[in-house]
Design a protein around this motif. Structure first.
Motif, PDB file in Angstrom:
ATOM      1  N   ASP A   1     124.182 107.650  72.211  1.00  0.00           N
ATOM      2  CA  ASP A   1     124.730 107.972  70.890  1.00  0.00           C
ATOM      3  C   ASP A   1     125.922 107.045  70.632  1.00  0.00           C
TER       4      ASP A   1
ATOM      5  N   VAL B   1     115.313 103.010  60.562  1.00  0.00           N
ATOM      6  CA  VAL B   1     115.227 103.077  62.021  1.00  0.00           C
ATOM      7  C   VAL B   1     114.914 101.653  62.492  1.00  0.00           C
TER       8      VAL B   1
ATOM      9  N   ASP C   1     119.291 104.359  65.190  1.00  0.00           N
ATOM     10  CA  ASP C   1     118.944 105.304  64.121  1.00  0.00           C
ATOM     11  C   ASP C   1     119.430 104.833  62.744  1.00  0.00           C
ATOM     12  N   LYS C   2     119.140 105.614  61.711  1.00  0.00           N
ATOM     13  CA  LYS C   2     119.424 105.201  60.339  1.00  0.00           C
ATOM     14  C   LYS C   2     120.912 105.092  60.042  1.00  0.00           C
TER      15      LYS C   2
ATOM     16  N   ARG D   1     120.390 104.773  70.091  1.00  0.00           N
ATOM     17  CA  ARG D   1     119.964 106.077  70.591  1.00  0.00           C
ATOM     18  C   ARG D   1     119.139 106.039  71.873  1.00  0.00           C
TER      19      ARG D   1
ATOM     20  N   LEU E   1     113.574 110.283  64.367  1.00  0.00           N
ATOM     21  CA  LEU E   1     114.756 109.725  63.699  1.00  0.00           C
ATOM     22  C   LEU E   1     114.537 109.471  62.197  1.00  0.00           C
TER      23      LEU E   1
END
Lengths: 201, 147
Positions: free
Chosen positions: A31, A59, A174-175, A180, A200
């Motif tokens: 993260d 993504v 991720d967006k 991730r 995602l």
């Protein structure tokens, strides 16, 4: 009585949000915020791309390669292509982008990247190959924890021929621009990547 | 009867002792490098050794193997590959392969390219490798002993 019900409702909501939050976090091992970074590179069409900023709200499946690589990097690109094909077969792909970034910009020119994609019949609609200034690609590789060390150099036909010992990696962003998950590039389970992308979206 | 036995012996003697099948080559651009993969079957009772591959596709042709060192991958040259008697060795992605350094031309998907494998006992074996991103679904035609 009303107060008691209200407290129960609050407690239930809190527990629900806690479970939801912890559930989301447990889906992915990483993260890491990449939003503060800006790497200005060129794609296979010679267009300037700011990585990862230009891919916000998508993504991003990122591979790290060099086009002179005969064995491992083609496997990585092929795995990315397999993921792309599977998603395309399922329909909408506008919110997913595939990006292969070169750690050998001295040889990986824009025309060579274009040819690399064409020879593999890659659907370039949402597949970008990036190269650029050496300092920038080095900084990007460092940020993404990619090691690429030139080795096994020989002079062939009057020019230097060399290969890299390098990190074998596909990464998933991720967006919101958070790193991730990381996979082996050449040995990736493409079905696992497809499932992760769906989580995602 | 004598003629039949003689014919059978002759056929057995002339049958290729080494079969190089499932030949394929990865597409790439002129001036870069690529890899060739195959299955090498030694049908004889004695081990044989692949010690070189000839090709006009590239400036240099070598036998290589890829390795994985804690998530970092690389390649190294190997001098030869021993194919034990009655065994098959597979040259495959991520493992042993024929390395073409500085391609003389583009290797285009779907096209076929010829190479010659050199074995210590079986001699030269000419093959045709199809350019693809993956191994052919079925074995390609058996290799031909080069005269």
């Amino acid at each position: 009585m009303i107060n008691f019900n209200f407290q129960k409702y609050l407690l239930a909501s809190f527990v629900f949000l806690l479970l939801l939050f912890s559930g989301c976090k447990s889906k992915f091992e990483l993260d890491e915020n990449l939003r503060g970074f800006s790497f200005k590179l060129l794609d296979q069409d010679g267009q300037t791309v700011d990585f990862p900023t230009d891919f916000e709200n998508k993504v991003v499946v990122v591979g790290f390669v060099f086009t002179h690589c005969p064995d491992i990097c083609p496997l990585t690109v092929n795995n990315m292509q397999l993921v792309q094909n599977e998603l395309t077969g399922k329909g909408e792909t506008d919110d997913v982008v595939f990006v292969a970034i070169s750690f050998d910009p001295a040889r990986d020119t824009v025309p060579l990247l274009k040819k690399f994609a064409a020879l593999r019949e890659i659907n370039e609609k949402n597949f970008r190959f990036l190269t650029g200034d050496r300092k920038i690609t080095d900084s990007l590789m460092s940020t993404m924890r990619i090691v690429a060390v030139p080795e096994d150099s020989t002079i062939v036909d009057g020019t230097l021929s060399y290969f890299f010992t390098h990190t074998d990696r596909i990464s998933l962003i991720d967006k919101k621009g958070f790193l991730r998950k990381e996979y082996s590039g050449s040995k990736a389970n493409t079905s696992e990547i497809v499932v992760d992308i769906e989580k995602l979206r | 009867m004598f003629k039949l036995v003689t014919s059978l012996l002759l056929i057995t003697a002339l049958a290729p002792k080494i079969d190089v099948s499932s030949n394929w080559i990865r597409p790439n651009s002129k001036g870069t490098n690529t890899a060739v993969y195959a299955k090498i079957t030694n049908k004889s009772d004695k081990a044989d050794t692949l010690y070189a591959v000839e090709s006009d596709l590239a400036k240099v042709t070598e036998i290589h193997e890829s390795f994985d060192d804690n998530g970092k991958t690389g390649m190294r040259k190997v001098d030869f590959i021993v194919i034990p008697a009655k065994k098959t060795i597979e040259l495959k992605p991520g493992g042993m392969h024929i390395m073409l350094i500085k391609l003389n031309k583009d290797i285009a998907k779907g096209k076929k390219y010829s190479l010659t494998y050199k074995f210590k006992r079986a001699g030269k074996v000419k093959v045709s490798a199809v350019a693809s991103d993956k191994a052919p679904a079925k074995n390609t035609k058996p290799s031909k002993k080069k005269k």
